[in-house]
Write a protein that holds these residues in place. Structure first.
Motif, PDB file in Angstrom:
ATOM      1  N   GLY A 236       0.737  -1.243  -0.011  1.00 40.31           N
ATOM      2  CA  GLY A 236      -0.008  -0.009  -0.050  1.00 40.31           C
ATOM      3  C   GLY A 236       0.861   1.294  -0.237  1.00 40.31           C
ATOM      4  N   LYS A 237       1.195   1.785  -0.945  1.00 36.14           N
ATOM      5  CA  LYS A 237       2.066   2.674  -1.240  1.00 36.14           C
ATOM      6  C   LYS A 237       1.398   3.964  -0.917  1.00 36.14           C
ATOM      7  CE  LYS A 237       5.311   0.681  -4.495  1.00 36.14           C
ATOM      8  NZ  LYS A 237       5.802   0.291  -5.671  1.00 36.14           N
ATOM      9  N   LEU A 238       2.059   4.936  -0.081  1.00 34.81           N
ATOM     10  CA  LEU A 238       1.507   6.298  -0.008  1.00 34.81           C
ATOM     11  C   LEU A 238       2.381   7.420  -0.292  1.00 34.81           C
ATOM     12  CD1 LEU A 238       0.205   5.678   3.698  1.00 34.81           C
ATOM     13  CD2 LEU A 238      -1.103   5.376   1.669  1.00 34.81           C
ATOM     14  N   TYR A 239       1.958   8.400  -1.161  1.00 35.24           N
ATOM     15  CA  TYR A 239       2.833   9.233  -2.051  1.00 35.24           C
ATOM     16  C   TYR A 239       2.785  10.667  -1.183  1.00 35.24           C
ATOM     17  CZ  TYR A 239       2.902   5.741  -5.242  1.00 35.24           C
ATOM     18  OH  TYR A 239       2.947   4.638  -6.014  1.00 35.24           O
ATOM     19  N   THR A 240       3.835  11.115  -1.160  1.00 39.00           N
ATOM     20  CA  THR A 240       4.251  12.545  -0.426  1.00 39.00           C
ATOM     21  C   THR A 240       3.155  13.938  -0.767  1.00 39.00           C
ATOM     22  OG1 THR A 240       6.496  11.825  -0.510  1.00 39.00           O
ATOM     23  CG2 THR A 240       6.127  14.108  -0.022  1.00 39.00           C
ATOM     24  N   PRO A 241       3.076  13.903  -2.090  1.00 41.09           N
ATOM     25  CA  PRO A 241       2.158  15.159  -2.424  1.00 41.09           C
ATOM     26  C   PRO A 241       0.770  15.020  -1.617  1.00 41.09           C
ATOM     27  CG  PRO A 241       3.257  14.259  -4.483  1.00 41.09           C
ATOM     28  CD  PRO A 241       3.587  13.275  -3.301  1.00 41.09           C
ATOM     29  N   ASP A 242       0.162  13.494  -1.651  1.00 42.12           N
ATOM     30  CA  ASP A 242      -1.111  13.765  -0.730  1.00 42.12           C
ATOM     31  C   ASP A 242      -0.692  13.972   0.696  1.00 42.12           C
ATOM     32  OD1 ASP A 242      -2.160  12.256  -2.873  1.00 42.12           O
ATOM     33  OD2 ASP A 242      -1.748  10.366  -2.354  1.00 42.12           O
ATOM     34  N   PHE A 243       0.189  13.605   1.170  1.00 44.59           N
ATOM     35  CA  PHE A 243       0.309  14.142   2.692  1.00 44.59           C
ATOM     36  C   PHE A 243       0.668  15.735   2.555  1.00 44.59           C
ATOM     37  CE2 PHE A 243       3.185  14.788   6.296  1.00 44.59           C
ATOM     38  CZ  PHE A 243       2.252  14.726   7.426  1.00 44.59           C
ATOM     39  N   VAL A 244       1.300  16.357   2.081  1.00 43.33           N
ATOM     40  CA  VAL A 244       1.723  17.725   1.955  1.00 43.33           C
ATOM     41  C   VAL A 244       0.174  18.562   1.817  1.00 43.33           C
ATOM     42  CG1 VAL A 244       2.595  19.684   0.424  1.00 43.33           C
ATOM     43  CG2 VAL A 244       3.791  17.425   0.846  1.00 43.33           C
ATOM     44  N   LYS A 245      -0.758  17.872   0.754  1.00 44.14           N
ATOM     45  CA  LYS A 245      -2.091  18.397   0.740  1.00 44.14           C
ATOM     46  C   LYS A 245      -2.792  18.467   1.670  1.00 44.14           C
ATOM     47  CE  LYS A 245      -2.291  17.816  -4.701  1.00 44.14           C
ATOM     48  NZ  LYS A 245      -3.071  17.116  -5.554  1.00 44.14           N
ATOM     49  N   TYR A 246      -2.473  17.339   2.516  1.00 46.20           N
ATOM     50  CA  TYR A 246      -3.329  17.073   3.800  1.00 46.20           C
ATOM     51  C   TYR A 246      -2.939  18.333   4.706  1.00 46.20           C
ATOM     52  CZ  TYR A 246      -4.823  14.626   8.258  1.00 46.20           C
ATOM     53  OH  TYR A 246      -5.207  14.501   9.198  1.00 46.20           O
TER      54      TYR A 246
ATOM     55  N   LYS B 147       7.144  19.138  15.468  1.00 48.36           N
ATOM     56  CA  LYS B 147       6.045  18.372  16.212  1.00 48.36           C
ATOM     57  C   LYS B 147       4.622  18.510  15.650  1.00 48.36           C
ATOM     58  CE  LYS B 147       4.275  18.075  21.028  1.00 48.36           C
ATOM     59  NZ  LYS B 147       4.331  18.792  22.387  1.00 48.36           N
ATOM     60  N   LEU B 148       4.410  19.703  15.039  1.00 50.28           N
ATOM     61  CA  LEU B 148       2.884  19.745  14.593  1.00 50.28           C
ATOM     62  C   LEU B 148       3.005  18.622  13.145  1.00 50.28           C
ATOM     63  CD1 LEU B 148       1.117  22.662  13.611  1.00 50.28           C
ATOM     64  CD2 LEU B 148       1.551  21.233  11.408  1.00 50.28           C
ATOM     65  N   ILE B 149       4.053  18.790  12.217  1.00 48.22           N
ATOM     66  CA  ILE B 149       4.014  17.913  11.382  1.00 48.22           C
ATOM     67  C   ILE B 149       4.055  16.466  11.825  1.00 48.22           C
ATOM     68  CG2 ILE B 149       5.400  16.999   9.393  1.00 48.22           C
ATOM     69  CD1 ILE B 149       4.147  19.741   9.078  1.00 48.22           C
ATOM     70  N   ASP B 150       4.883  16.214  12.834  1.00 50.27           N
ATOM     71  CA  ASP B 150       4.554  14.722  13.165  1.00 50.27           C
ATOM     72  C   ASP B 150       3.217  14.203  13.482  1.00 50.27           C
ATOM     73  OD1 ASP B 150       7.322  14.158  12.714  1.00 50.27           O
ATOM     74  OD2 ASP B 150       7.863  14.869  15.087  1.00 50.27           O
TER      75      ASP B 150
ATOM     76  N   PHE C 215       1.227  13.653  10.546  1.00 46.73           N
ATOM     77  CA  PHE C 215       1.515  12.552  10.137  1.00 46.73           C
ATOM     78  C   PHE C 215       0.896  11.412  10.778  1.00 46.73           C
ATOM     79  CE2 PHE C 215       4.147   8.721   9.426  1.00 46.73           C
ATOM     80  CZ  PHE C 215       4.213   8.780   8.056  1.00 46.73           C
ATOM     81  N   GLU C 216       0.850  11.142  12.050  1.00 48.84           N
ATOM     82  CA  GLU C 216       0.069  10.203  12.651  1.00 48.84           C
ATOM     83  C   GLU C 216      -1.329  10.039  12.532  1.00 48.84           C
ATOM     84  OE1 GLU C 216       1.872   7.774  14.458  1.00 48.84           O
ATOM     85  OE2 GLU C 216       3.647   8.628  13.587  1.00 48.84           O
ATOM     86  N   LYS C 217      -1.969  11.293  12.267  1.00 48.69           N
ATOM     87  CA  LYS C 217      -3.236  11.363  12.125  1.00 48.69           C
ATOM     88  C   LYS C 217      -3.681  10.918  10.823  1.00 48.69           C
ATOM     89  CE  LYS C 217      -7.218  14.853  12.544  1.00 48.69           C
ATOM     90  NZ  LYS C 217      -7.546  16.081  12.599  1.00 48.69           N
ATOM     91  N   TRP C 218      -2.820  11.421   9.747  1.00 50.46           N
ATOM     92  CA  TRP C 218      -3.113  10.923   8.322  1.00 50.46           C
ATOM     93  C   TRP C 218      -2.816   9.430   8.176  1.00 50.46           C
ATOM     94  CZ3 TRP C 218       1.022   9.721   4.327  1.00 50.46           C
ATOM     95  CH2 TRP C 218       0.207   9.983   3.016  1.00 50.46           C
ATOM     96  N   MET C 219      -1.968   8.923   8.910  1.00 53.76           N
ATOM     97  CA  MET C 219      -1.646   7.572   8.801  1.00 53.76           C
ATOM     98  C   MET C 219      -2.684   6.766   9.478  1.00 53.76           C
ATOM     99  SD  MET C 219       1.040   6.449   7.273  1.00 53.76           S
ATOM    100  CE  MET C 219       0.723   4.736   7.587  1.00 53.76           C
TER     101      MET C 219
END
Length: 654
Positions: free
Chosen positions: A414-424, A440-443, A446-450
Motif C-alpha cells: 500500500g504505497k502512500l505518496y508525499t504530495p497527498d500528505f503535503v496537501k493534507y 512536532k506539528l508535522i509529526d 502525520f500520525e493522524k494521516w496515517m
C-alpha cells in the motif's frame, strides 16, 4: 486419531470447495461462471421461495442463466461506466463497510449510553450562531465571540426566549423562540444531545459546537419517556385553499361522525366509510405506532398520548391538516436494553458518535498492519512548512524537490505518496492547529494521516479479509447493473413506447374491462326504520340535503350519505343486485342498513387506454421482459457444461 480425522475431513472439504470454485458451469461469450456461485445463490434463496417449482434445478439454472445474460448485456452497453451507477455502488459499499469498520467494546458503551438517555425525554430551547465546519479562523472566531456575548447576557439575567427570537440564526426561532419540544437520543446531532442530557432543568449550557455552528441551550423539562403508542383515527381534511364554507362543512362532518360514535356505531366502520386519510381508512383508521417527535403535528401527538385506557376515543380536535378523532389501540412502553440492542447498534453506526468507534478502530489496524515511513522525506517536509502555517497563510512551495515520491508503505503493497500528505497538511491549516514547533506539528499530522490511511487500506481490502463481504458486493454490483439495464431496455420503453402500448392494449382488450358501474347516492344508518324513511323520501324525489335535514338532529346523526361512481361489487353495492337505475331495496351489512339511489347504470365495457394505463404499462413490461431473454440468447454465445450440471443435481438430490 480424532484430530487426524478432522484434518482429513477439512482437507477434503477444502479440496471440494476449491474444486467447485474452479468448475465452470457455463460460459457467456467465453466468460466463465462457476458452480460455486450457482450453488451459493441457489442455497441462499432456497428457504425464501414458497413455490416448489422454483426449487427445480433445471428451472433455476434457466433463471440464473437469464440473470447473467442481462448482466453481460449491461456490461456490453457500458452501463458500469455510468457515473450515477458508480456513485450508487460506492455509496452502498460505504454503508456495508460500516458493519466491518467497528469496535464492539466502544459500540456497546455507546449503545448503553444511548439506552440510558432514551429512557428520558428532554425539552430544550436553543440559540444558534451559524458557522461552517470548514470556515476560516476569523469567521469561526467571530461566531464564537457572538455566542459568548449572548451567554454573558443570559448570565446577567436577560430572558432566554427574547434573545433566541432576536439573535438565533435557526430560521424557526422567530416563531418558537428556540423551543425544540421534547426529544430523546438520536433525535439531535450527537454534541447537541450530549449537552442537553448533561444540562440540568432550568439551567443554560456553556457554548458548544456542532456541524451547524455554535449553540447555547436551555433545558426546560425532563420527563420519563412516554414510549410509543398505536392509535386509529378518522380524519376530515381541511380545504386545500382557505374557504370558510368548506371549513365549516368539514367541522360539521367530523362532529356528525363523533355523534354516531357516541351512539355506539363502530369506529372502524365509520373510519372505513368517511375518513379522508386514504392510507389508513381501509384499515379502520389504524396508524403505525409512533413516539414523541415523530409526527409533524404536536396536537395529534398530545391527544394520542393523553388517552389513558385502551379503546378510549378522543373528542374531535383540529390540527394543521384537518379534523381528527383518535382511538387508543395500545401503549408501548420503552423496551428493555436487550430488546432494543440491535436497533440501537444500527443507529449508533449511522450517527456522529460512530467517530468514536473509528478512533478505536485506528488503534486496531495499527496493530494489524505494518507500515514503513520515509524519515528523509518527512524531514524535508518539516523544512518547507513555515510559521505562516499558524496564521493560515502558508502555501506549498513551487519547488517540489525533496517532497516527491513515496512517504510510506502499508503492508508492503500500500504505497502512500508525499504530495497527498503535503496537501493534507495544507487542508488542515484552516483548523487552527497551534502545536509548536513546526516539527512536532508535522509529526502530529502525520500520525493522524496515517490513521486515516490505515483504515482506508483496511476498508479497501475488505473483500480479501471477509469472503461474505465480497459475495454481498458481487451480488449488489450485478443487481444494480441489472436495475439500470431494465430501466433502459424495459421499463422506460414500456412507458414511452406509445405505439407498442396501444397495440398491446388492442390485442389484450378483454383483459382490461370495467365491471358494471353504478352512479349512486348510498345512504346508511344503524336504524332500519330511519333508512326506510330515507327510501320513501328518495322515491318522492327529495334531495339529499332535505333527507339529512329531516332525519338528523343536533343530538343524533341518523343517516350518512356517500355519492359517486363505483363498480357493482364495491362495498355493499353487490347486495343490491342492481339491474337498472332507480331506488333500491333496503339491505343490511355489519350492523348497518343501506339504500341506494342508482342514477345511472353502465354495462361492462373495455377500459379506454387512459383508464387502465398504469396496469397496462406493468403488463407490457412483463411481456417485453419475457421475450427479451430469448433475444439475448441469440445475441450471446452460451455454452452450458451439462456434465457439471448433472453432477450438481446428483449431489443436491441425495
Amino acid at each position: 486419531m480424532k484430530n487426524f480425522v478432522f484434518i482429513v475431513i477439512c482437507f477434503y472439504s477444502s479440496f471440494f470447495l476449491s474444486a467447485q470454485e474452479k468448475e465452470i458451469l457455463f460460459t457467456i461469450d467465453n466468460h466463465p461462471y462457476y458452480t460455486s456461485e450457482f450453488l451459493r445463490v441457489y442455497n441462499k434463496n432456497l428457504d425464501l421461495v414458497k413455490d416448489d417449482s422454483q426449487k427445480d434445478l433445471d428451472k433455476y439454472l434457466e433463471l440464473f442463466l437469464g440473470y447473467k445474460l442481462k448482466v453481460e448485456k449491461a456490461y456490453k452497453l457500458g452501463l458500469q461506466n455510468n457515473t450515477k451507477y458508480q456513485n450508487e455502488l460506492n455509496s452502498y459499499r460505504t454503508q456495508l463497510a460500516k458493519n466491518y469498520l467497528n469496535d464492539s467494546k466502544v459500540t456497546n458503551a455507546l449503545v448503553e449510553e444511548a439506552y440510558d438517555r432514551i429512557k428520558k425525554e428532554v425539552r430544550a430551547s436553543h440559540i444558534l450562531v451559524m458557522v461552517d465546519e470548514n470556515a476560516k479562523a476569523e469567521d469561526t472566531l467571530k461566531a464564537y465571540n457572538k455566542i459568548v456575548d449572548i451567554k454573558k447576557r443570559i448570565d446577567k439575567g436577560e430572558n432566554f426566549d427574547d434573545l433566541a427570537s432576536r439573535f438565533s440564526e435557526d430560521p424557526s426561532a422567530k416563531e418558537n423562540k428556540g423551543d425544540l419540544g421534547y426529544f430523546s437520543a438520536f433525535r439531535m446531532v450527537y454534541p447537541f444531545e450530549v449537552a442537553a442530557y448533561k444540562t440540568s432543568v432550568g439551567k443554560t449550557s456553556n457554548p458548544f459546537r456542532t456541524r451547524f455552528g455554535y449553540h447555547i441551550l436551555k433545558v426546560t423539562d425532563k420527563r420519563e419517556n412516554r414510549g410509543e403508542v398505536t392509535v386509529s383515527h378518522i380524519m376530515i381534511m381541511k380545504p386545500a385553499t382557505p374557504n370558510a364554507e368548506l371549513e365549516l362543512k368539514a367541522k360539521q362532518t367530523i362532529e356528525d361522525i363523533y355523534k354516531k360514535i357516541k351512539q355506539g356505531e363502530s369506529f372502524e366502520s365509520l373510519a372505513n366509510q368517511f375518513s379522508e386519510d386514504k392510507s389508513s381508512a381501509a384499515k379502520g383508521g389504524l396508524l403505525q405506532r409512533f413516539g414523541t417527535g415523530q409526527l409533524t403535528s404536536i396536537e395529534f401527538e398530545n391527544i394520542a398520548f393523553g388517552l389513558k385506557d385502551k379503546n378510549q376515543i378522543s373528542e374531535p380536535f383540529q390540527s394543521q391538516f384537518g379534523w381528527h378523532i383518535v382511538k387508543l389501540i395500545e401503549k408501548h412502553p420503552v423496551q428493555s436494553l436487550e430488546e432494543m440492542r440491535y436497533e440501537l447498534e444500527n443507529k449508533v453506526k449511522r450517527d456522529e458518535r460512530s467517530l468514536l468507534i473509528t478512533n478505536s478502530l485506528a488503534k486496531k489496524v495499527r496493530a494489524k498492519y505494518s507500515f514503513e515511513k520515509n524519515d528523509n522525506v518527512l524531514t524535508a517536509i518539516k523544512s518547507i512548512v513555515t510559521n505562516d502555517y499558524y496564521n493560515e497563510k502558508w502555501e506549498i512551495p513551487q519547488d517540489k524537490k525533496g517532497i516527491e515520491g513515496e512517504i510510506a508503505v502499508i503492508n508492503g503493497d500500500g504505497k502512500l505518496y508525499t504530495p497527498d500528505f503535503v496537501k493534507y497538511i495544507l487542508n488542515q491549516q484552516k483548523n487552527g492547529i497551534k502545536t509548536k514547533p513546526i516539527s512536532k506539528l508535522i509529526d502530529e499530522l502525520f500520525e493522524k494521516w496515517m490513521d486515516e490511511k490505515l483504515i482506508e487500506y483496511y476498508d479497501n481490502n475488505l473483500e480479501k479479509e471477509f469472503v461474505e463481504f465480497k459475495y454481498v458486493m458481487d451480488e449488489y454490483r450485478d443487481g444494480l447493473l441489472l436495475f439500470d439495464l431494465m430501466e433502459k431496455e424495459i421499463w422506460t420503453k414500456a412507458k414511452t413506447d406509445t405505439t407498442g402500448l396501444f397495440k398491446f392494449h388492442k390485442e389484450h382488450e378483454k383483459d382490461y374491462m370495467w365491471k358494471k358501474r353504478l352512479d349512486v347516492d348510498l345512504l346508511s344508518s344503524t336504524d332500519e326504520k330511519i333508512i326506510k324513511k330515507a327510501k320513501s323520501y328518495l322515491k318522492k324525489g327529495k334531495t339529499l340535503e332535505y333527507i339529512k335535514e329531516k332525519l338528523n338532529t343536533e343530538e343524533k346523526v341518523n343517516v350518512m350519505v356517500k355519492s359517486g361512481e363505483f363498480e357493482e361489487d364495491y362495498d355493499v353495492l353487490s347486495a343490491f343486485n342492481v339491474k337498472s337505475k332507480g331506488i333500491t331495496s333496503v339491505v343490511s351489512k355489519d350492523g348497518y342498513y343501506f339504500v341506494a339511489n342508482v342514477k345511472e347504470v353502465k354495462e361492462p365495457q373495455p377500459k379506454e387506454f387512459n383508464e387502465c394505463k398504469g396496469k397496462l404499462i406493468g403488463d407490457y413490461q412483463q411481456y417485453l421482459e419475457s421475450n427479451w431473454v430469448n433475444e439475448l440468447k441469440k445475441e450471446f454465445s452460451v455454452q452450458v457444461n451439462q456434465d457439471v450440471f448433472n453432477n450438481i443435481k446428483g449431489q443436491l438430490e441425495k
